[in-house]
Design a protein around this motif. Structure first.
Motif, mmCIF file in Angstrom:
data_model
loop_
_atom_site.group_PDB
_atom_site.id
_atom_site.type_symbol
_atom_site.label_atom_id
_atom_site.label_comp_id
_atom_site.label_asym_id
_atom_site.label_seq_id
_atom_site.Cartn_x
_atom_site.Cartn_y
_atom_site.Cartn_z
ATOM 1 N N ASP A 86 44.268 87.839 -23.048
ATOM 2 C CA ASP A 86 44.104 88.758 -24.177
ATOM 3 C C ASP A 86 44.230 88.022 -25.505
ATOM 4 O O ASP A 86 43.456 88.268 -26.439
ATOM 5 N N ASN A 87 45.216 87.134 -25.591
ATOM 6 C CA ASN A 87 45.400 86.380 -26.835
ATOM 7 C C ASN A 87 44.180 85.522 -27.142
ATOM 8 O O ASN A 87 43.705 85.468 -28.282
ATOM 9 N N LEU A 88 43.671 84.859 -26.112
ATOM 10 C CA LEU A 88 42.494 84.009 -26.304
ATOM 11 C C LEU A 88 41.259 84.835 -26.636
ATOM 12 O O LEU A 88 40.495 84.484 -27.548
ATOM 13 N N ALA A 89 41.060 85.928 -25.926
ATOM 14 C CA ALA A 89 39.891 86.770 -26.181
ATOM 15 C C ALA A 89 39.928 87.323 -27.604
ATOM 16 O O ALA A 89 38.910 87.354 -28.302
ATOM 17 N N GLY A 90 41.102 87.740 -28.054
ATOM 18 C CA GLY A 90 41.231 88.245 -29.418
ATOM 19 C C GLY A 90 40.937 87.174 -30.456
ATOM 20 O O GLY A 90 40.242 87.422 -31.444
ATOM 21 N N ALA A 91 41.456 85.978 -30.225
ATOM 22 C CA ALA A 91 41.228 84.878 -31.166
ATOM 23 C C ALA A 91 39.757 84.483 -31.208
ATOM 24 O O ALA A 91 39.191 84.270 -32.294
ATOM 25 N N LEU A 92 39.126 84.382 -30.059
ATOM 26 C CA LEU A 92 37.711 83.991 -30.009
ATOM 27 C C LEU A 92 36.822 85.066 -30.628
ATOM 28 O O LEU A 92 35.857 84.754 -31.332
ATOM 29 N N THR A 93 37.147 86.321 -30.393
ATOM 30 C CA THR A 93 36.376 87.406 -31.002
ATOM 31 C C THR A 93 36.536 87.373 -32.517
ATOM 32 O O THR A 93 35.554 87.485 -33.261
ATOM 33 N N GLY A 94 37.767 87.190 -32.983
ATOM 34 C CA GLY A 94 38.001 87.108 -34.423
ATOM 35 C C GLY A 94 37.227 85.972 -35.058
ATOM 36 O O GLY A 94 36.681 86.100 -36.157
ATOM 37 N N LEU A 95 37.158 84.852 -34.364
ATOM 38 C CA LEU A 95 36.418 83.698 -34.872
ATOM 39 C C LEU A 95 34.926 83.978 -34.926
ATOM 40 O O LEU A 95 34.283 83.820 -35.969
ATOM 41 N N PHE A 96 34.359 84.411 -33.812
ATOM 42 C CA PHE A 96 32.906 84.501 -33.722
ATOM 43 C C PHE A 96 32.324 85.797 -34.273
ATOM 44 O O PHE A 96 31.126 85.876 -34.510
ATOM 45 N N GLU A 97 33.149 86.821 -34.482
ATOM 46 C CA GLU A 97 32.644 88.017 -35.157
ATOM 47 C C GLU A 97 32.546 87.785 -36.656
ATOM 48 O O GLU A 97 31.893 88.527 -37.357
ATOM 49 N N SER A 98 33.212 86.738 -37.133
ATOM 50 C CA SER A 98 33.159 86.412 -38.554
ATOM 51 C C SER A 98 31.861 85.653 -38.824
ATOM 52 O O SER A 98 30.924 85.685 -38.045
ATOM 53 N N PRO A 176 26.742 92.595 -30.562
ATOM 54 C CA PRO A 176 27.872 91.732 -30.191
ATOM 55 C C PRO A 176 28.387 92.093 -28.802
ATOM 56 O O PRO A 176 28.276 93.246 -28.374
ATOM 57 N N PRO A 177 28.942 91.125 -28.101
ATOM 58 C CA PRO A 177 29.454 91.413 -26.761
ATOM 59 C C PRO A 177 30.623 92.392 -26.813
ATOM 60 O O PRO A 177 31.367 92.434 -27.798
ATOM 61 N N GLN A 178 30.753 93.154 -25.775
ATOM 62 C CA GLN A 178 31.880 94.080 -25.661
ATOM 63 C C GLN A 178 33.177 93.286 -25.458
ATOM 64 O O GLN A 178 33.152 92.212 -24.846
ATOM 65 N N PRO A 179 34.307 93.806 -25.938
ATOM 66 C CA PRO A 179 35.582 93.106 -25.728
ATOM 67 C C PRO A 179 35.840 92.772 -24.261
ATOM 68 O O PRO A 179 36.368 91.698 -23.953
ATOM 69 N N ALA A 180 35.447 93.677 -23.360
ATOM 70 C CA ALA A 180 35.674 93.427 -21.932
ATOM 71 C C ALA A 180 34.879 92.217 -21.455
ATOM 72 O O ALA A 180 35.348 91.456 -20.598
ATOM 73 N N ALA A 181 33.699 92.005 -22.019
ATOM 74 C CA ALA A 181 32.880 90.857 -21.616
ATOM 75 C C ALA A 181 33.517 89.555 -22.097
ATOM 76 O O ALA A 181 33.515 88.545 -21.375
ATOM 77 N N VAL A 182 34.063 89.573 -23.307
ATOM 78 C CA VAL A 182 34.730 88.375 -23.828
ATOM 79 C C VAL A 182 35.958 88.063 -22.976
ATOM 80 O O VAL A 182 36.176 86.926 -22.561
ATOM 81 N N ARG A 183 36.742 89.094 -22.677
ATOM 82 C CA ARG A 183 37.961 88.870 -21.878
ATOM 83 C C ARG A 183 37.607 88.379 -20.475
ATOM 84 O O ARG A 183 38.278 87.505 -19.927
ATOM 85 N N ARG A 184 36.550 88.937 -19.892
ATOM 86 C CA ARG A 184 36.136 88.525 -18.547
ATOM 87 C C ARG A 184 35.749 87.040 -18.546
ATOM 88 O O ARG A 184 36.111 86.288 -17.628
ATOM 89 N N THR A 185 35.044 86.609 -19.587
ATOM 90 C CA THR A 185 34.646 85.207 -19.698
ATOM 91 C C THR A 185 35.874 84.313 -19.823
ATOM 92 O O THR A 185 35.993 83.286 -19.144
#
Length: 199
Positions: A86-98, A176-185
Motif C-alpha cells: 500500500d505504501n509503495l502503491a500510494g507513493a508511485l501513484t502520487g509520483l506518476f499522477e503528477s 489513469p490506472p485504477q488504484p487496485a491495478a497499481v497495487r496489484r502490480t
C-alpha cells in the motif's frame, strides 16, 4: 500582455504554467511564448529570471526533482506502518499522477535540456533516477525493520517498481490506472521478498 503587472513569485508561476501545458498538451507544446501566455505575463518576464528557455526548463526539472526528494523522505518515514504494498502503491501513484510522466517525456525529447541536466547528474533519466533512489531508500528502511527479506535485492526491486508504474501511467491521453491495478502490480513485484503475504 501588460509589462507593468507584478508577479508574485514569478519563477513558481512560470513553473506552474509549464506544468499545466505539459499535462494538457504535452512536451511539444511547451514554448517560452506558451509558458508566458499561460502564466499571464509578458514574454520578457521569463528571460528576466532565466538565461534562456533551456535554462528555464532545466530549473523546472531540478525544482520538481527537489520536491520528489522531499516526498522520498516522507515515504521513508512511513516504514514500519501500514502495508508495504500500500505504501509503495500510494507513493508511485502520487509520483506518476503528477507531472512526472510529462517531464520524463520532455527530457527525452530535448537534447539541449538533457545535456544541461547531465552536468550535475551524469547518469540515468532525470526524475526517474531520483524516484528510484526514493523507492530504494524506503525498501531499505523496511528491510532494516524486517518487513522485507534480509536478502532482498533492492537495487533490482526499486527500478522494477518504477518501470512497471511508469508503464501503467505512460499514456498521457488515456484513463489513469485504477488504484487496485497499481497495487496489484506492486504486490506482484515485491511478492518474493515479503516474509508475510499480509504485510
Amino acid at each position: 500582455m501588460p509589462t507593468g503587472v507584478a508577479l508574485r513569485d514569478a519563477r513558481e508561476q512560470l513553473f506552474d504554467a509549464a506544468e499545466r501545458i505539459l499535462l494538457r498538451d504535452g512536451p511539444s507544446a511547451l514554448t517560452s511564448r506558451a509558458v508566458t501566455t499561460e502564466a499571464g505575463c509578458a514574454k520578457g518576464v521569463l528571460h528576466r529570471h532565466f538565461a534562456d528557455f533551456d535554462a528555464f526548463l532545466a530549473e523546472l526539472v531540478l525544482d520538481r526533482i527537489a520536491r520528489l526528494e522531499a516526498r522520498g523522505e516522507e515515504l521513508r518515514g512511513t516504514a514500519g506502518t501500514g502495508a508495504v504494498a500500500d505504501n509503495l502503491a500510494g507513493a508511485l501513484t502520487g509520483l506518476f499522477e503528477s507531472v512526472a510522466v510529462a517531464i520524463v517525456a520532455l527530457t527525452i525529447s530535448r537534447d539541449a535540456l538533457r545535456a544541461r541536466l547531465r552536468d550535475g547528474r551524469p547518469s540515468g533519466v532525470p526524475l526517474l533516477t531520483e524516484a528510484t533512489t526514493a523507492i530504494a531508500g524506503y525498501l531499505a528502511a523496511e528491510r532494516d525493520l524486517g518487513r522485507i527479506a534480509a536478502d532482498a535485492d533492492i537495487d533490482t526491486l526499486a527500478p522494477t517498481l518504477i518501470g512497471a508504474a511508469h508503464l501503467l501511467f505512460a499514456d498521457r491521453n488515456g484513463t489513469p490506472p485504477q488504484p487496485a491495478a497499481v497495487r496489484r502490480t506492486v504486490a506482484a513485484v515485491i511478492a518474493g521478498v515479503l516474509p508475510d503475504p499480509q504485510t
